[in-house]
Write a protein that holds these residues in place. Structure first.
Motif, PDB file in Angstrom:
ATOM      1  N   GLN A  57       0.811  -1.204   0.000  1.00 41.07           N
ATOM      2  CA  GLN A  57       0.000   0.000   0.000  1.00 41.07           C
ATOM      3  C   GLN A  57       0.845   1.255   0.000  1.00 41.07           C
ATOM      4  O   GLN A  57       0.327   2.344   0.133  1.00 41.07           O
ATOM      5  N   ASP A  58       2.161   1.117  -0.113  1.00 40.21           N
ATOM      6  CA  ASP A  58       2.991   2.306  -0.152  1.00 40.21           C
ATOM      7  C   ASP A  58       3.373   2.686  -1.578  1.00 40.21           C
ATOM      8  O   ASP A  58       4.383   3.303  -1.836  1.00 40.21           O
ATOM      9  N   ASN A  59       2.541   2.300  -2.517  1.00 42.45           N
ATOM     10  CA  ASN A  59       2.690   2.739  -3.899  1.00 42.45           C
ATOM     11  C   ASN A  59       1.341   2.625  -4.598  1.00 42.45           C
ATOM     12  O   ASN A  59       0.436   1.978  -4.115  1.00 42.45           O
ATOM     13  N   GLY A  60       1.190   3.290  -5.720  1.00 35.93           N
ATOM     14  CA  GLY A  60      -0.029   3.183  -6.501  1.00 35.93           C
ATOM     15  C   GLY A  60      -1.140   4.117  -6.055  1.00 35.93           C
ATOM     16  O   GLY A  60      -0.939   5.050  -5.299  1.00 35.93           O
ATOM     17  N   GLY A  66       1.491  -6.840   8.583  1.00 36.03           N
ATOM     18  CA  GLY A  66       1.142  -5.602   7.909  1.00 36.03           C
ATOM     19  C   GLY A  66       2.007  -4.460   8.406  1.00 36.03           C
ATOM     20  O   GLY A  66       3.112  -4.666   8.920  1.00 36.03           O
ATOM     21  N   SER A  67       1.505  -3.233   8.276  1.00 35.16           N
ATOM     22  CA  SER A  67       2.217  -2.064   8.786  1.00 35.16           C
ATOM     23  C   SER A  67       1.203  -1.032   9.258  1.00 35.16           C
ATOM     24  O   SER A  67       0.064  -1.011   8.804  1.00 35.16           O
ATOM     25  N   LEU A  68       1.638  -0.193  10.173  1.00 34.49           N
ATOM     26  CA  LEU A  68       0.764   0.808  10.774  1.00 34.49           C
ATOM     27  C   LEU A  68       1.497   2.147  10.829  1.00 34.49           C
ATOM     28  O   LEU A  68       1.989   2.567  11.873  1.00 34.49           O
ATOM     29  N   PRO A  69       1.606   2.834   9.683  1.00 35.25           N
ATOM     30  CA  PRO A  69       2.282   4.123   9.711  1.00 35.25           C
ATOM     31  C   PRO A  69       1.422   5.210  10.346  1.00 35.25           C
ATOM     32  O   PRO A  69       0.206   5.207  10.233  1.00 35.25           O
ATOM     33  N   VAL A  70       2.112   6.116  11.020  1.00 39.93           N
ATOM     34  CA  VAL A  70       1.513   7.349  11.515  1.00 39.93           C
ATOM     35  C   VAL A  70       1.825   8.405  10.466  1.00 39.93           C
ATOM     36  O   VAL A  70       2.915   8.414   9.906  1.00 39.93           O
ATOM     37  N   ALA A  83      -2.841  -8.094   1.172  1.00 36.13           N
ATOM     38  CA  ALA A  83      -4.083  -7.588   0.572  1.00 36.13           C
ATOM     39  C   ALA A  83      -3.897  -6.112   0.217  1.00 36.13           C
ATOM     40  O   ALA A  83      -3.311  -5.364   0.994  1.00 36.13           O
ATOM     41  N   PRO A  84      -4.403  -5.679  -0.918  1.00 36.43           N
ATOM     42  CA  PRO A  84      -4.235  -4.275  -1.334  1.00 36.43           C
ATOM     43  C   PRO A  84      -5.258  -3.339  -0.692  1.00 36.43           C
ATOM     44  O   PRO A  84      -5.944  -2.580  -1.364  1.00 36.43           O
ATOM     45  N   ILE A 144     -11.648   3.463   4.380  1.00 34.86           N
ATOM     46  CA  ILE A 144     -11.000   2.294   3.781  1.00 34.86           C
ATOM     47  C   ILE A 144     -10.721   2.614   2.317  1.00 34.86           C
ATOM     48  O   ILE A 144     -11.498   3.306   1.664  1.00 34.86           O
ATOM     49  N   ARG A 145      -9.567   2.116   1.841  1.00 34.03           N
ATOM     50  CA  ARG A 145      -9.198   2.292   0.432  1.00 34.03           C
ATOM     51  C   ARG A 145      -8.695   0.974  -0.134  1.00 34.03           C
ATOM     52  O   ARG A 145      -8.027   0.201   0.563  1.00 34.03           O
ATOM     53  N   TYR A 146      -8.988   0.744  -1.392  1.00 35.64           N
ATOM     54  CA  TYR A 146      -8.478  -0.410  -2.138  1.00 35.64           C
ATOM     55  C   TYR A 146      -7.447   0.110  -3.128  1.00 35.64           C
ATOM     56  O   TYR A 146      -7.691   1.096  -3.833  1.00 35.64           O
ATOM     57  N   TYR A 147      -6.289  -0.557  -3.208  1.00 30.49           N
ATOM     58  CA  TYR A 147      -5.203  -0.112  -4.088  1.00 30.49           C
ATOM     59  C   TYR A 147      -5.174  -0.907  -5.372  1.00 30.49           C
ATOM     60  O   TYR A 147      -5.254  -2.131  -5.376  1.00 30.49           O
ATOM     61  N   PHE A 148      -5.056  -0.162  -6.463  1.00 31.80           N
ATOM     62  CA  PHE A 148      -5.011  -0.756  -7.797  1.00 31.80           C
ATOM     63  C   PHE A 148      -3.578  -0.885  -8.280  1.00 31.80           C
ATOM     64  O   PHE A 148      -2.726  -0.125  -7.945  1.00 31.80           O
TER      65      PHE A 148
END
Length: 148
Positions: free
Chosen positions: A20-23, A81-85, A116-117, A144-148
């Motif tokens: 989720q850190d791109n796109g 997963g990851s949990l960025p602030v 999962a994206p 919530i967001r879905y990444y393509f």
């Protein structure tokens, strides 16, 4: 040889599928305001988000905003997963009987699921309305967001 080329091709183009850190991520935000949300990563730690939503303050108005966000992936360690602030700066435009314009300073967290994206997020957004009058603004929500 064909198997090696196929393996290399599949590996090369599937590396970022579940990150989720791109796109581009598209989804919804609930709160103040409530509507459609998008986020485009500009680097591994920065992104631009935007929303077209409805604000329920007063008699209600169309709310459009965009923010530049900086993410810190090292503050909270999770097992999967990851949990960025994140924090950032942005602007909003409000359309109703009057035109509103102001600055936003979003603070939040976004959980990125491993494998999962999908990203879920929550944020608090203090700001300053500059038009039609100068006043304090407070928004926020979850989404919530879905990444393509």
């Amino acid at each position: 040889m064909k198997k090696i080329i196929l393996f290399a091709f599949v590996t090369l183009f599937s590396v970022g599928i579940f990150a989720q850190d791109n796109g581009l991520g598209l989804g919804v935000i609930f709160g103040e305001p409530t509507g459609l949300s998008g986020k485009m990563w500009t680097s591994e730690r920065t992104a631009v988000d935007a929303a077209v939503a409805w604000s329920f303050v007063g008699s209600g108005w169309l709310h459009i905003h965009t923010d530049f966000l900086i993410h810190n992936f090292d503050l909270i360690d999770v097992s999967q997963g990851s949990l960025p602030v994140y924090f950032g700066v942005g602007a909003y435009l409000g359309l109703s009987s009057d035109l509103a314009f102001g600055a936003r300073i979003p603070f939040g967290m976004a959980y990125h699921f491993e494998g999962a994206p999908v990203e879920i997020f929550a944020e608090l957004v203090p700001g300053l309305t500059l038009l039609p009058e100068i006043r304090f603004y407070l928004g926020g929500g979850f989404g919530i967001r879905y990444y393509f």
